[in-house]
Design a protein around this motif. Sequence first.
Motif, PDB file in Angstrom:
ATOM      1  N   PHE A 285       4.401  10.853   1.169  1.00  0.00           N
ATOM      2  CA  PHE A 285       3.854   9.556   0.749  1.00  0.00           C
ATOM      3  C   PHE A 285       4.211   8.411   1.667  1.00  0.00           C
ATOM      4  CE2 PHE A 285       6.876   9.389  -2.394  1.00  0.00           C
ATOM      5  CZ  PHE A 285       7.566   7.906  -1.988  1.00  0.00           C
ATOM      6  N   GLU A 286       3.553   7.277   1.821  1.00  0.00           N
ATOM      7  CA  GLU A 286       4.407   6.066   3.019  1.00  0.00           C
ATOM      8  C   GLU A 286       3.835   5.268   1.974  1.00  0.00           C
ATOM      9  OE1 GLU A 286       6.300   5.825   5.402  1.00  0.00           O
ATOM     10  OE2 GLU A 286       6.423   8.212   5.950  1.00  0.00           O
ATOM     11  N   VAL A 287       5.403   4.133   2.908  1.00  0.00           N
ATOM     12  CA  VAL A 287       4.812   2.437   1.730  1.00  0.00           C
ATOM     13  C   VAL A 287       4.236   1.798   3.257  1.00  0.00           C
ATOM     14  CG1 VAL A 287       5.723   0.892   0.471  1.00  0.00           C
ATOM     15  CG2 VAL A 287       5.735   3.280  -0.210  1.00  0.00           C
TER      16      VAL A 287
ATOM     17  N   ILE B 209       0.577  -1.575   0.211  1.00  0.00           N
ATOM     18  CA  ILE B 209       0.041   0.188  -0.041  1.00  0.00           C
ATOM     19  C   ILE B 209       0.983   1.108  -0.228  1.00  0.00           C
ATOM     20  CG2 ILE B 209      -1.462   1.689   1.257  1.00  0.00           C
ATOM     21  CD1 ILE B 209      -3.338  -1.252  -0.093  1.00  0.00           C
ATOM     22  N   VAL B 210       0.319   2.409  -0.920  1.00  0.00           N
ATOM     23  CA  VAL B 210       1.238   3.334  -0.492  1.00  0.00           C
ATOM     24  C   VAL B 210      -0.215   4.417  -0.706  1.00  0.00           C
ATOM     25  CG1 VAL B 210       0.530   3.945  -3.099  1.00  0.00           C
ATOM     26  CG2 VAL B 210       2.665   5.204  -1.828  1.00  0.00           C
ATOM     27  N   ALA B 211       0.444   4.966   0.618  1.00  0.00           N
ATOM     28  CA  ALA B 211      -0.411   6.735   1.091  1.00  0.00           C
ATOM     29  C   ALA B 211       0.306   7.712   0.450  1.00  0.00           C
ATOM     30  CB  ALA B 211      -1.155   6.173   2.767  1.00  0.00           C
ATOM     31  N   ILE B 212      -1.101   8.033   0.223  1.00  0.00           N
ATOM     32  CA  ILE B 212      -0.131   9.585   0.031  1.00  0.00           C
ATOM     33  C   ILE B 212      -1.004  11.286  -0.004  1.00  0.00           C
ATOM     34  CG2 ILE B 212      -0.178  10.704  -2.556  1.00  0.00           C
ATOM     35  CD1 ILE B 212      -0.099   8.391  -4.400  1.00  0.00           C
ATOM     36  N   ASP B 213      -0.302  11.951   0.433  1.00  0.00           N
ATOM     37  CA  ASP B 213      -0.932  13.167   1.626  1.00  0.00           C
ATOM     38  C   ASP B 213      -0.909  14.206  -0.230  1.00  0.00           C
ATOM     39  OD1 ASP B 213      -2.375  15.665   2.356  1.00  0.00           O
ATOM     40  OD2 ASP B 213      -0.133  15.976   3.311  1.00  0.00           O
ATOM     41  N   ILE B 214      -2.617  14.082  -0.345  1.00  0.00           N
ATOM     42  CA  ILE B 214      -2.745  15.030  -2.095  1.00  0.00           C
ATOM     43  C   ILE B 214      -2.441  16.749  -1.453  1.00  0.00           C
ATOM     44  CG2 ILE B 214      -4.609  13.625  -2.688  1.00  0.00           C
ATOM     45  CD1 ILE B 214      -6.449  15.624  -1.548  1.00  0.00           C
TER      46      ILE B 214
ATOM     47  N   LEU C 108       2.075   8.786   8.352  1.00  0.00           N
ATOM     48  CA  LEU C 108       1.763  10.298   6.829  1.00  0.00           C
ATOM     49  C   LEU C 108       0.962  11.355   7.803  1.00  0.00           C
ATOM     50  CD1 LEU C 108       2.013  10.856   4.327  1.00  0.00           C
ATOM     51  CD2 LEU C 108      -0.311  10.832   3.855  1.00  0.00           C
ATOM     52  N   PHE C 109       0.347  10.975   8.928  1.00  0.00           N
ATOM     53  CA  PHE C 109      -0.643  11.899   9.415  1.00  0.00           C
ATOM     54  C   PHE C 109       0.369  12.310  10.775  1.00  0.00           C
ATOM     55  CE2 PHE C 109      -5.247   9.743   8.819  1.00  0.00           C
ATOM     56  CZ  PHE C 109      -5.313  11.079   7.786  1.00  0.00           C
ATOM     57  N   GLU C 110       1.710  11.363  11.119  1.00  0.00           N
ATOM     58  CA  GLU C 110       1.808  11.491  11.937  1.00  0.00           C
ATOM     59  C   GLU C 110       3.257  13.426  11.909  1.00  0.00           C
ATOM     60  OE1 GLU C 110       5.433   8.206  13.350  1.00  0.00           O
ATOM     61  OE2 GLU C 110       3.040   7.379  14.539  1.00  0.00           O
ATOM     62  N   GLN C 111       3.238  13.303  10.302  1.00  0.00           N
ATOM     63  CA  GLN C 111       4.306  14.370   9.717  1.00  0.00           C
ATOM     64  C   GLN C 111       3.119  15.732   9.440  1.00  0.00           C
ATOM     65  OE1 GLN C 111       6.903  12.857   5.998  1.00  0.00           O
ATOM     66  NE2 GLN C 111       6.374  10.598   6.903  1.00  0.00           N
TER      67      GLN C 111
END
Length: 91
Positions: A47-49, A37-42, A60-63
């Motif tokens: 992004f995080e994998v 999975i890759v989560a991308i902040d639009i 992602l939310f931590e950053q």
Amino acid sequence: MAVRQRRYSKEELARRGQELYESGIQQQVEVGNDGKIVAIDIETGAFEVDENIVPATNRLFEQYPDAQPWVIRIGHRAVYHFGARNLKKNL
């Protein structure tokens, strides 16, 4: 726990996420990560994998606490598959 609010429609979220993925993230994550999975902040393009959605989005939310994440499974068109792949009956 903070309540996060979506600031974009589902369609806009998907459009922007897919655009970011195809314009550069895909080339960075594709090799060796098929099925992850890759989560991308639009909004930021960060992004995080990960193997799973929750750890990827949590990092992602931590950053970026106000991130607007969109997720995709690397090497696939969708994160999950529902239903039968072939509806033809073998007789």
